[in-house]
Design an enzyme around this catalytic site. Structure first.
Site, PDB file in Angstrom:
ATOM      1  N   GLY A 289       0.835  -1.205   0.000  1.00  0.00           N
ATOM      2  CA  GLY A 289       0.000   0.000   0.000  1.00  0.00           C
ATOM      3  C   GLY A 289       0.859   1.239   0.000  1.00  0.00           C
TER       4      GLY A 289
ATOM      5  CG  PHE B 106       0.132   4.368   4.687  1.00  0.00           C
ATOM      6  CD1 PHE B 106       0.473   5.689   4.879  1.00  0.00           C
ATOM      7  CD2 PHE B 106      -1.194   4.047   4.444  1.00  0.00           C
ATOM      8  CE1 PHE B 106      -0.488   6.682   4.848  1.00  0.00           C
ATOM      9  CE2 PHE B 106      -2.158   5.032   4.407  1.00  0.00           C
ATOM     10  CZ  PHE B 106      -1.812   6.356   4.597  1.00  0.00           C
ATOM     11  N   GLY B 107       3.156   1.266   2.958  1.00  0.00           N
ATOM     12  CA  GLY B 107       4.170   0.227   3.116  1.00  0.00           C
ATOM     13  C   GLY B 107       3.574  -1.132   2.848  1.00  0.00           C
TER      14      GLY B 107
ATOM     15  CG  ASP C   5      -6.987   7.087  -0.604  1.00  0.00           C
ATOM     16  OD1 ASP C   5      -7.390   7.363  -1.752  1.00  0.00           O
ATOM     17  OD2 ASP C   5      -5.961   6.417  -0.386  1.00  0.00           O
TER      18      ASP C   5
END
Ligand SMILES: *[C@@H]1O[C@H](CO)[C@@H](O)[C@H](O)[C@H]1NC(C)=O
Ligand SMILES: *[C@@H]1O[C@H](CO)[C@@H](O)[C@H](O)[C@H]1NC(C)=O
Length: 913
Positions: free
Chosen positions: A610, A612-613, A725
């Site tokens: 994702g 974020f990681g 989102d």
């Protein structure tokens, strides 16, 4: 007489015999020695009922009665947290009040807060006593400042058994008396006394000045023992000393043994309640040509204003045709325009309002016999006060009230004394104020202060607060909505992380209660419910059987019975579901990095990537599968409020929201641990590469589930959570194909001020972003609704939101609108369904999607409306489905809206057959 102006803090300073020096009150042992008795205690109201506050500072005897006055003194133990109790060198003072003191080696400012029961807008006499007595063996008394609230009262430079007295009209319900260390020794105090006065006496006016001087004398008493008259002789406990002997030399003492009844005086003079012992003595000069002079040095060139009170009463028995008549002049000028005529045994007080002395360095009063009269001048007593203005205003009243509440509520153990803001160099620890007059509190730092309980609403009453740091405490419960509002508006920098039990959403309170549903209780509930439903089902069965028999109707009662059983089973599932949830919830917690390594088996199994990681598959100790989202270290600095947000997200629970079961905040390493969703995300399911095409009904179920989750974020959480989102890759499906929204709240949590982290802190995703965002920049509920509309179109058409073209990207709306205009539903709906869908419901969903994706935000519906309409679509399909003998189970897991449909089904189904 006196007016309270806006700058209403004036007080009249009365400083004990400053102009005359030490020798006057050297005989400390006599301070409470009443020379002239004759009054019985019973005649005077008790000190308590008069409004006396008597504090023996540093005393360890909590309640004692001073033998000669009968005044009860209290230790200061209960009223001050700071300072150290000390004892003076033995033999220094006889008077018990002076034997102990409290010294303040720590802190620049230490304060006593007096709370007279008469409260604000009342007049008080306040007296502070200082008797050094070489308590510290240094043979030198300290010099320090004495403050009344935020304004300087005076410098205490004589601590050899001195006292300083003021008369003050309190503008607040409490009065702070503060000792300020000015670097010339350790401040201390021996006693603090307060007396409530009648408000008609001792006028205080607005026009003010500086400096101070005081004297109070019982003129007629030529007493070499220097004894003092005070309570109970004086109802207000003023201290009346005789004239010093060098002044009295050529004065003649006269007295009258008949009691002068000051209270029988006409006019308001009786309110002065002058002691009979003071008033029945007077001094006179040899003859009428000699004036009675009273002289004091004052600060040269000072603009001070003095109030001089002359107390007169005729004490000589004169012939019936005689009356003493006097004039008073000051520094050679007429002080009073009228003459003063004295009445036998009747006291009167003469005071000139607003007396200004601007050019002289002395006060030289001269009391003379009026021209043409033969009787020499007399005077019984006088009191001189200097008016001092208090120019600095204390902290704004509302702010003060709020911070006092906070102080009281949490029993804050800091040096929080006196006024919070002023003087600015002594403002309270962790608190900052602006420069307004009155000042306002703008920041408050109570981090790591061991505070417990709820976060008080008083915090939100600090209207101008810009920063509030409550980190590292043990707060519980939710944060007041008003505070969150201020925080959301960007007015307040609110920090609450490292409070394990705090929740940012008021809804979590309700959720938390479930915590207490232990599995034992839950299973008992299951059992009881089960029995109850079996019982009620049987009853229904019996009832309808009877009905059937009597009415000969073709009522399929057996079906109804089965429906009842269905419902009861559903309830059981629901409860069991709740139990498992609560057991997961009880594991909500913080994990160390090493635990995360263990949970993920050293990050063995990547299940997603994702913004974020990476996301890894993990297993908790009890074999519960979890998804661990490891936040890439490269963007760690962006996770400003990571812990607070993680804690916040852990308390948001809904069946259509992916549950955050824990987090890791171990230095650089940050991770979020979610419940595991076995069937991946919706994007994967809709993609052309997925061989298992979602059926129309499954798509409707996903739509309803997602709408449920979003509706809860918007309307079930206070304040609302905006997802920002929402997209198919953030909609996850569990083993039962139940859809849950993931990553809600994250974009807020990881939003940074700098734009350099745009890639890691998504402000929406291309194709799903509300077209109003680029101009408004403001994410709100309606921007989520837009994203949801796009997802609905994806569910209907099976096409992605954006198809990247060689020239330009092709948005799903550009593709679908022409088809809608042509009413070409067969070409709108995903061709992979091969026509296996209900046209009515498809049109309805298209309509809903269109309304959600309207370009103007305010025209889009609220999620509650969207949800209601989608539910109708689903009901349509499920009913039809039953007719067509199709299996249309959305999912097997238990959900309230499932229950709704089940009931609906059983109600409709029998008639349909
Ligand atoms: C008043 O007394 C003073 C001092 O004793 C004396 O000099 C003066 O003559 C007296 N005046 C009268 C009018 O008696
Ligand atoms: C509050 O005080 C603590 C400890 O002194 C400090 O570390 C923290 O940065 C302060 N908070 C703010 C917002 O300044």
């Amino acid at each position: 007489m006196f007016s309270v102006l806006k700058v209403s803090l004036f007080f009249v300073i009365a400083t004990a015999v400053l102009g005359v020096g030490n020798s006057e009150h050297a005989a400390a042992g006599n301070i409470n020695n009443i020379g002239h008795g004759g009054r019985k205690l019973a005649e005077t109201p008790s000190p308590e009922s008069q409004g006396f506050i008597n504090i023996d500072c540093g005393s360890d005897e909590d309640n004692y009665i001073a033998p000669t006055t009968g005044i009860p003194y209290k230790s200061d133990k209960g009223v001050i947290d700071t300072g150290i109790a000390k004892t003076v060198m033995s033999g220094t003072y006889d008077y018990q009040l002076l034997k102990k003191l409290r010294s303040f080696p720590q802190g620049k400012r230490n304060c006593y807060t007096l709370q007279p029961k008469q409260g604000k807008n009342n007049k008080y006499l306040i007296r502070a006593r200082f008797a050094y007595g070489n308590y510290d063996g240094k043979d030198k008394g300290p010099v320090f400042d004495l403050y009344l609230g935020v304004n300087k009262w005076r410098t205490v430079d004589n601590t050899d058994n001195s006292y300083y007295e003021i008369i003050h009209v309190a503008s607040r319900d409490y009065i702070d008396v503060c000792l300020v260390n000015i670097g010339q020794g350790v401040p201390f105090i021996s006693a603090l006394e307060l007396r409530h006065l009648d408000s008609s006496i001792y006028q205080i006016q607005s026009a003010g000045a500086l400096s101070l001087l005081f004297s109070r004398r019982d003129v007629g008493r030529l007493d070499s023992t220097n004894s003092v008259i005070r309570y109970p002789g004086d109802a207000y406990d003023r201290l009346w000393y005789p004239m010093p002997s060098r002044v009295e030399a050529d004065w003649i003492q006269i007295n009258n043994n008949s009691t002068i009844d000051a209270s029988s005086s006409e006019s308001s003079d009786q309110a002065y309640r002058l002691p009979a012992e003071v008033m029945n003595t007077a001094a006179k000069t040899q003859n009428a040509s000699i004036p009675l002079k009273i002289y004091y040095d004052v600060q040269p060139g000072s603009l001070s204003k003095y109030y001089c009170y002359f107390h007169f009463a005729e004490v000589e028995k004169l012939e019936p045709d005689q009356q003493r008549e006097l004039t008073i002049s000051l520094n050679g000028k007429r002080y009073l325009t009228e003459t003063v005529k004295l009445d036998y045994l009747n006291s009167q007080t003469i005071v000139q309002d607003n007396l200004a002395i601007s050019d002289e360095a002395w006060l030289n009063f001269s009391i003379k016999a009026a021209p043409g009269t033969q009787l020499p001048p007399i005077l019984n007593a006088y009191e001189f006060f200097e008016l001092k203005e208090l120019p600095i205003e204390p902290t704004d009243t509302d702010d003060l009230e709020a911070i006092m509440d906070i102080k009281k509520w949490y029993k804050v153990r800091r040096n929080w004394q006196g006024d919070p803001c002023v003087p600015s160099n002594y403002s309270w620890d962790g608190l900052n104020c602006n420069d307004d007059n009155p000042p306002r509190i703008i920041s408050l730092n109570l981090s790591s202060s061991n505070l417990t309980g709820d976060i008080a609403t008083s915090f939100s009453k600090l209207e101008l607060l810009q920063s509030l740091d409550l980190r590292g405490n043990k707060f519980t419960g939710s944060i007041p909505e008003a505070l969150l509002e201020q925080s959301r508006n960007g007015k307040l920098d609110l920090r609450v992380d490292a409070n394990p039990d705090v929740c940012l959403y008021t809804t979590c309170k309700r959720e938390k209660k479930k915590k207490f549903v232990t599995p034992v209780i839950a299973s008992s509930i299951v059992a009881v419910l089960f029995l109850l439903f079996i019982f009620s089902a049987l009853c229904t069965f019996c009832f309808f059987s009877t009905l059937y028999q009597t009415n000969h109707m073709t009522m399929p009662a057996a079906n109804l019975f089965l429906a009842e059983v269905n419902v009861s089973i559903l309830i059981i599932f629901l409860t069991v579901d709740m139990v498992t949830k609560s057991s997961i919830k009880s594991k909500n917690r913080q994990y160390s990095y090493s635990e995360v390594v263990k949970i993920t088996n050293n990050f063995k199994n990547i299940i997603g990537k994702g913004g974020f990681g990476n996301v890894y598959l993990g297993k908790l100790k009890d074999e519960i599968q979890v998804a661990v989202k490891l936040l890439s270290p490269s963007s760690n600095q962006g996770y400003k409020e990571f812990r607070a947000e993680a804690q916040l997200l852990m308390v948001v629970h809904h069946r259509n929201l992916v549950t955050l079961v824990g987090y890791c905040d171990d230095g650089e390493n940050k991770a979020l641990i979610y419940e595991y969703m076995a069937n991946g995300n919706l994007q994967h399911h809709l993609s052309v590469t997925n061989p298992n095409v979602l059926t129309w009904n499954e798509r409707l179920c996903v739509a309803v589930d997602t709408a449920h989750g979003l509706e809860y974020l918007h309307n079930g959480c206070k304040p609302p959570i905006i997802h920002r989102d929402l997209k198919p890759s953030n909609i996850l499906l569990n083993e039962n194909m139940q859809a849950k929204i993931a990553d809600f709240g994250l974009s807020r949590a990881f939003a940074t001020e700098s734009d350099s982290h745009v890639s890691t802190c998504p402000a929406g995703t291309l194709g799903y972003v509300d077209p109003e965002i680029p101009t408004s920049g403001n994410f709100n509920k309606k921007s989520d609704v837009y994203s949801f509309g796009i997802i609905l179109f994806e569910l209907i058409t099976g096409r992605p939101a954006i198809i990247r073209g060689p020239m330009r990207n092709n948005h799903i709306l550009d593709w679908v609108y022409p088809l809608i205009e042509r009413a070409d539903i067969q070409n709108i709906v995903d061709p992979r369904l091969e026509g296996e869908f209900n046209t009515t419901s498809a049109w309805k969903v298209v309509e809903i999607a269109m309304s959600c994706a309207l370009p103007v935000a305010i025209q889009r519906p609220d999620m509650s409306q969207v949800l209601a309409e989608l539910n109708e679509c689903l009901a349509l399909v499920l009913t039809r489905g039953r007719n067509q003998r199709m299996t249309t189970e959305c999912r097997t897991s238990s959900m309230p809206h499932n229950m709704f449909h089940l009931v609906l089904e059983s109600e409709i189904a029998p008639t349909a057959r």
